[in-house]
Write a protein that holds these residues in place. Structure first.
Motif, mmCIF file in Angstrom:
data_model
loop_
_atom_site.group_PDB
_atom_site.id
_atom_site.type_symbol
_atom_site.label_atom_id
_atom_site.label_comp_id
_atom_site.label_asym_id
_atom_site.label_seq_id
_atom_site.Cartn_x
_atom_site.Cartn_y
_atom_site.Cartn_z
ATOM 1 N N GLN A 175 0.828 -1.206 0.000
ATOM 2 C CA GLN A 175 0.000 0.000 0.000
ATOM 3 C C GLN A 175 0.866 1.261 0.000
ATOM 4 O O GLN A 175 0.615 2.209 -0.753
ATOM 5 N N THR A 176 1.897 1.258 0.813
ATOM 6 C CA THR A 176 2.807 2.414 0.875
ATOM 7 C C THR A 176 3.499 2.643 -0.457
ATOM 8 O O THR A 176 3.620 3.787 -0.920
ATOM 9 N N LEU A 177 3.944 1.576 -1.090
ATOM 10 C CA LEU A 177 4.633 1.706 -2.375
ATOM 11 C C LEU A 177 3.704 2.218 -3.472
ATOM 12 O O LEU A 177 4.098 3.046 -4.299
ATOM 13 N N LEU A 178 2.462 1.756 -3.477
ATOM 14 C CA LEU A 178 1.539 2.111 -4.552
ATOM 15 C C LEU A 178 0.898 3.476 -4.374
ATOM 16 O O LEU A 178 0.589 4.155 -5.360
ATOM 17 N N GLY A 179 0.658 3.875 -3.136
ATOM 18 C CA GLY A 179 0.118 5.204 -2.904
ATOM 19 C C GLY A 179 -1.396 5.288 -2.955
ATOM 20 O O GLY A 179 -2.109 4.285 -2.979
ATOM 21 N N ALA A 180 -1.874 6.509 -3.009
ATOM 22 C CA ALA A 180 -3.288 6.801 -2.769
ATOM 23 C C ALA A 180 -4.228 6.329 -3.874
ATOM 24 O O ALA A 180 -5.438 6.245 -3.654
ATOM 25 N N ASN A 181 -3.724 6.018 -5.056
ATOM 26 C CA ASN A 181 -4.598 5.569 -6.134
ATOM 27 C C ASN A 181 -4.948 4.088 -6.043
ATOM 28 O O ASN A 181 -5.646 3.551 -6.909
ATOM 29 N N TYR A 182 -4.435 3.429 -5.010
ATOM 30 C CA TYR A 182 -4.689 2.004 -4.815
ATOM 31 C C TYR A 182 -5.217 1.769 -3.412
ATOM 32 O O TYR A 182 -4.893 2.502 -2.478
ATOM 33 N N ARG A 187 8.334 -6.966 -4.937
ATOM 34 C CA ARG A 187 8.081 -7.825 -6.102
ATOM 35 C C ARG A 187 6.625 -7.689 -6.574
ATOM 36 O O ARG A 187 6.344 -7.643 -7.785
ATOM 37 N N LEU A 188 5.682 -7.609 -5.641
ATOM 38 C CA LEU A 188 4.280 -7.443 -6.026
ATOM 39 C C LEU A 188 4.046 -6.068 -6.644
ATOM 40 O O LEU A 188 3.246 -5.924 -7.583
ATOM 41 N N TYR A 189 4.712 -5.067 -6.112
ATOM 42 C CA TYR A 189 4.619 -3.715 -6.671
ATOM 43 C C TYR A 189 5.038 -3.724 -8.147
ATOM 44 O O TYR A 189 4.365 -3.131 -9.008
ATOM 45 N N GLU A 190 6.142 -4.420 -8.438
ATOM 46 C CA GLU A 190 6.598 -4.502 -9.830
ATOM 47 C C GLU A 190 5.532 -5.143 -10.719
ATOM 48 O O GLU A 190 5.323 -4.718 -11.860
ATOM 49 N N ALA A 191 4.867 -6.162 -10.169
ATOM 50 C CA ALA A 191 3.818 -6.828 -10.953
ATOM 51 C C ALA A 191 2.625 -5.905 -11.187
ATOM 52 O O ALA A 191 2.041 -5.888 -12.281
ATOM 53 N N VAL A 192 2.256 -5.145 -10.190
ATOM 54 C CA VAL A 192 1.090 -4.265 -10.306
ATOM 55 C C VAL A 192 1.314 -3.187 -11.360
ATOM 56 O O VAL A 192 0.431 -2.905 -12.174
ATOM 57 N N ILE A 193 2.494 -2.590 -11.351
ATOM 58 C CA ILE A 193 2.736 -1.443 -12.239
ATOM 59 C C ILE A 193 3.284 -1.852 -13.600
ATOM 60 O O ILE A 193 3.477 -0.999 -14.468
#
Length: 483
Positions: free
Chosen positions: A63-70, A218-224
């Motif tokens: 959540q912290t890595l992705l920010g407010a749009n997620y 690793r999940l952040y990389e997959a999301v973006i």
């Protein structure tokens, strides 16, 4: 119709006030625009043992890595299994029902660790059908979410009644890969990322906040990650094709110009359609290939054994390259050569410098007099030495000893390609001695201003190839193919 300045100003202020007040008028408006991510899992997802688990669990860090749009939602429950009709089945939890009602756009599923322990492993044959049923239920949700299966992380427990790494690797991970293949789900191999990090596991099973940070990244990389939508390599193959599972991914076997070929396609092809070309020993130590498939790479193979990188081999590869490019893959390819595969990739790269993104060579043969010739420290292989001589039309031993078609003889051509090189070598390799292959090659490359990095494995011989955790190799290839 004419309007007065006063009327125009009134309309302007009304629109301005409406924009300011819209969140108050519609409190769910912003939330509805967020990408909603449901994290389904066990105690590792929940954040067992972590201080401030809401923030330090991997969903919290994601959540912290992705920010407010997620909006990342943690539906982890400790001790739960995929297997149904047992006392700890995940589908019997309120969290599962909440996850189904959460309107997710993306679902990460990290279950399976607890299925490896007693008594649940006694019913492991139910794992695949029960996992498929879970996935099919999620697929049927109104949001039709993207689904990504996560392999269990490594375990460092030694109590054989519990979730040992041996049980996870033998019983659970292959079944998750089977489910991914059957259900056509995305996969992320978390296991390899932790196999060399017992320091992340204070209780030998649950990662600390540093470990959960690795998962979150690793999940952040997959999301973006960006997808090349609509691309399907298999539709471009006009030859008869047999499709099978390559660690959960679709692998097409076919014959092109008389050569056995393979193409493994990712679930979501990465933007730009990057690819890696395995030269030899298909499927051996596959962790780098699996990690790149996870990231949207295609993995390909064209059998030129045993031609030792001669003109016939280069022609066959030229034809396959043209085929892959016509299908749509990127203009430059990452080359991967294990052992004698080093000769294949470097001889082709020297002839095709503009087509190479990078080279990853693992315990590579770079001088055929070393192996299979056995003219130095290596015992060599007499049978392969005779094949080599036949491949190059060398009639006498003297001609073979004077041969100058090795990669080590083509360093200038290789360096002129301006692509980076990575070697992984075992320092006590007796079959393909470093001192006769990578060491003099590295020296020549550096003398000519080339880019080469060598990862040394102390006290390791020719085997095992690669690295248990392929991250340094994967990062090298990603950096070379995504500048």
């Amino acid at each position: 119709m004419n309007t007065s300045p006063t009327d125009s100003m009134k309309r302007y202020y009304f629109c301005f006030l409406f924009i300011l007040c819209y969140p108050l008028l519609s409190p769910y408006a912003y939330a509805q625009n967020k990408v909603r991510i449901a994290c389904i899992g066990n105690s590792i997802t929940y954040g067992h043992g972590l201080t401030n688990r809401e923030q330090n669990s991997y969903p919290g860090q994601l959540q912290t890595l992705l920010g407010a749009n997620y909006e990342v939602m943690n539906f982890g429950v400790s001790s739960k299994t995929i297997i149904r009709n047992v006392d700890n089945s995940y589908v019997d939890t309120p969290a599962y029902q909440q996850a189904l009602k959460s309107n997710p756009d993306l679902v990460f599923i990290k279950l399976g660790t607890n299925d490896s322990r007693l008594p649940y492993r006694l019913q492991i044959n139910r794992f695949v059908p029960d996992y498929k049923l879970l996935i099919q239920t999620i697929k049927a949700l109104p949001t039709h979410p993207r689904i990504i299966l996560l392999s269990p992380v490594a375990s460092f427990l030694t109590d054989t009644t519990r979730q040992t790494d041996q049980a996870i690797s033998a019983l659970v991970i292959p079944r998750i890969q089977q489910v991914a293949f059957d259900e056509k789900c995305e996969l992320i191999d978390l296991h390899a990322l932790f196999i060399d990090h017992p320091d992340y596991f204070p209780d030998k099973l649950h990662p600390d906040s540093l470990g959960t940070a690795v998962i979150a990244k690793r999940l952040y990389e997959a999301v973006i990650s960006q997808e090349e939508k609509g691309f399907d390599f298999f539709k471009t193959i006009n030859e008869p094709v047999k499709v099978s599972s390559f660690y959960g991914y679709d692998c097409a076997d076919f014959v092109l110009d008389g050569r056995a070929c393979k193409v493994v396609k990712p679930r979501r092809a990465a933007k730009g359609l990057p690819w890696i070309w395995r030269a030899r020993f298909w499927g051996h130590e596959p962790q780098t290939d699996i990690a790149l498939l996870d990231r949207g790479f295609h993995v390909v193979y064209c059998d030129v054994a045993e031609l030792f990188g001669n003109a016939q081999a280069i022609t066959a590869w030229n034809n396959f390259y043209a085929f892959a490019r016509k299908a749509g893959l990127a203009p430059k390819v990452a080359l991967e050569g294990l052992s004698r595969g080093g000769v294949y990739i470097y001889n082709w790269a020297a002839a095709n410098p503009e087509k190479v993104a990078c080279v990853y060579a693992d315990a590579p043969v770079l001088d055929l007099k070393s192996w299979p010739g056995g003219k130095g420290k290596s015992k060599g292989s007499l049978a392969d030495w005779e094949i080599f001589k036949k491949d190059y039309g060398l009639i006498s031993e003297e001609q073979a000893l004077a041969f100058t078609g090795n990669p080590i003889d083509k360093v200038a051509d290789i360096v002129n390609g301006h692509y980076p090189l990575l070697h992984v070598v075992g320092d006590i390799d007796e079959g393909v001695p470093v001192s006769e292959n990578t060491a003099p090659f590295e020296e020549k490359v550096k003398a000519l201003g080339g880019q080469i990095q060598v990862i040394h494995k102390p006290n390791i011989g020719h085997h095992p190839h690669s690295l248990p955790n392929p991250t340094p190799i994967v990062d090298f290839i990603l950096n070379a193919t995504h500048p």
